[in-house]
Design a protein around this motif. Sequence first.
Motif, PDB file in Angstrom:
ATOM      1  N   ALA A 142       0.833  -1.211   0.000  1.00 28.36           N
ATOM      2  CA  ALA A 142       0.000   0.000   0.000  1.00 28.36           C
ATOM      3  C   ALA A 142       0.863   1.256   0.000  1.00 28.36           C
ATOM      4  O   ALA A 142       0.582   2.215  -0.722  1.00 28.36           O
ATOM      5  CB  ALA A 142      -0.927  -0.013   1.211  1.00 28.36           C
ATOM      6  N   GLY A 143       1.910   1.281   0.825  1.00 29.66           N
ATOM      7  CA  GLY A 143       2.777   2.448   0.866  1.00 29.66           C
ATOM      8  C   GLY A 143       3.422   2.732  -0.477  1.00 29.66           C
ATOM      9  O   GLY A 143       3.603   3.889  -0.867  1.00 29.66           O
ATOM     10  N   GLY A 144       3.732   1.677  -1.216  1.00 26.07           N
ATOM     11  CA  GLY A 144       4.327   1.868  -2.537  1.00 26.07           C
ATOM     12  C   GLY A 144       3.417   2.584  -3.512  1.00 26.07           C
ATOM     13  O   GLY A 144       3.887   3.263  -4.433  1.00 26.07           O
ATOM     14  N   THR A 145       2.095   2.458  -3.322  1.00 25.98           N
ATOM     15  CA  THR A 145       1.167   3.114  -4.253  1.00 25.98           C
ATOM     16  C   THR A 145       1.286   4.638  -4.213  1.00 25.98           C
ATOM     17  O   THR A 145       0.898   5.319  -5.165  1.00 25.98           O
ATOM     18  CB  THR A 145      -0.291   2.733  -3.947  1.00 25.98           C
ATOM     19  OG1 THR A 145      -0.658   3.249  -2.655  1.00 25.98           O
ATOM     20  CG2 THR A 145      -0.482   1.226  -3.958  1.00 25.98           C
ATOM     21  N   LEU A 146       1.809   5.182  -3.116  1.00 25.90           N
ATOM     22  CA  LEU A 146       1.924   6.637  -3.000  1.00 25.90           C
ATOM     23  C   LEU A 146       2.859   7.217  -4.054  1.00 25.90           C
ATOM     24  O   LEU A 146       2.846   8.417  -4.306  1.00 25.90           O
ATOM     25  CB  LEU A 146       2.429   7.008  -1.601  1.00 25.90           C
ATOM     26  CG  LEU A 146       1.500   6.613  -0.441  1.00 25.90           C
ATOM     27  CD1 LEU A 146       2.201   6.829   0.891  1.00 25.90           C
ATOM     28  CD2 LEU A 146       0.207   7.402  -0.497  1.00 25.90           C
ATOM     29  N   GLY A 147       3.668   6.353  -4.679  1.00 30.20           N
ATOM     30  CA  GLY A 147       4.608   6.830  -5.689  1.00 30.20           C
ATOM     31  C   GLY A 147       3.959   7.478  -6.894  1.00 30.20           C
ATOM     32  O   GLY A 147       4.609   8.264  -7.601  1.00 30.20           O
TER      33      GLY A 147
END
Length: 426
Positions: A142-147
């Motif tokens: 999920a944190g990676g989607t912030l990219g």
Amino acid sequence: MIWSVSIALLGLLSLSIPVGIVLFILGFGIDLFASPFPLIRGLGQVVWSSSNSSTLIAIPFFVLLGEILVRGGVAERTYSSLDKWFSWLPGGLVHANIGTATLFSATSGSSVATAATVATVAMPQADKLGYDPRLFSGAIAAGGTLGILIPPSINLIVYGFLTETSIPRLFLAGLIPGLLMAAAFMAITALICWFRPALGGSSRSFGWGERFASLIQLLPIIALFTVVIGSIYAGWATPTESAAIGVAMALLIAAISGGVGLNMLREALLGTIRITAMIMLVIIGAYFLNFTLASAGLGRELTGLLQGSGLSPMGTLFLVILLYIVLGFFIETLSLMVATIPIIVPIVAELGFDKVWFGVLMIVLIEMALITPPVGLNLYVVQGARKSGTLTEVMVGALPYALVMLAMVGMLVLFPGLALFLPAAL
């Protein structure tokens, strides 16, 4: 024709044919079966016009920037520093996963690259410290989607290019929702681990001296983000020029820390070539498909379908949101964007919605597609880094964060100022 094209698209994707090739095949099929004119004769002009833009040069630069940071060892030092600051929260190291992903999102512009970076650094710690593998891996995915939401974002660049919307305004519009979503990810993590402490691993504590000493490891990333984004909004550089500045600065940071070598540069350049080639193939294929769809009348058919539904503008918007949620289960994110933007965005704009605001809303919906099966890329990236367990564990762990994204969609609809405040103010 809408349903036949949709079924053909899903059928070809299910055969694991590369997405860019699928878009060209659909374009050729429409030309052959649905158009009275030989549309293939316009292929050369479409390929040239879709790739002949200085705006697109920003894409390989931002990809290279992220590759240099990942392979130069900056990720490990950033992760270690955030671990010392967030270890006291319920969930401990999981917050460091989200925080590191947020910082790298502000420099790399790619969700998959961000997820791969954090997963590679973080996964060895999960078993060692007793974290629940589902929550730990789901938070990384999920944190990676912030990219693709926090600027600079490659997907926002593509959106701005396809819709002729100001990229600096899009970058500003994505900042507040991106930071709010990162904070919400941490809040839901703390809440889960507060109710079920066993999921949060063993507790650790660091002294204030260690915490403040570790801040020096965060300065390179913060300085890089300030220079890249600040140069755009100060009017000193275009997004493309700021990306080039960012690459030079990333090389300097990696060189100072001793992370630059021939092997590192070769791997960074090869990674950049692979990712950029994939993106450009998808963009060019989507342009050709959209050209054939428009020529065959699909745009008019879809417009008539939406306008003839009898729904209000807000009802039509909810129909579009539902469409993106459903398509996100089956279509890769960049492909979903470029295949739908030329058809959907003109309809949304005609209904009176702001294109900058809708761009941010679309990106949040696209982020959901990155962590929802069966085609959620970040799920597979994180599972690949785990080297154990099942993909189902990553899916279950990512579910609470997908609900947070759905809540952010609702917030953007209710409070458009979340996205439009900064572009209007600056």
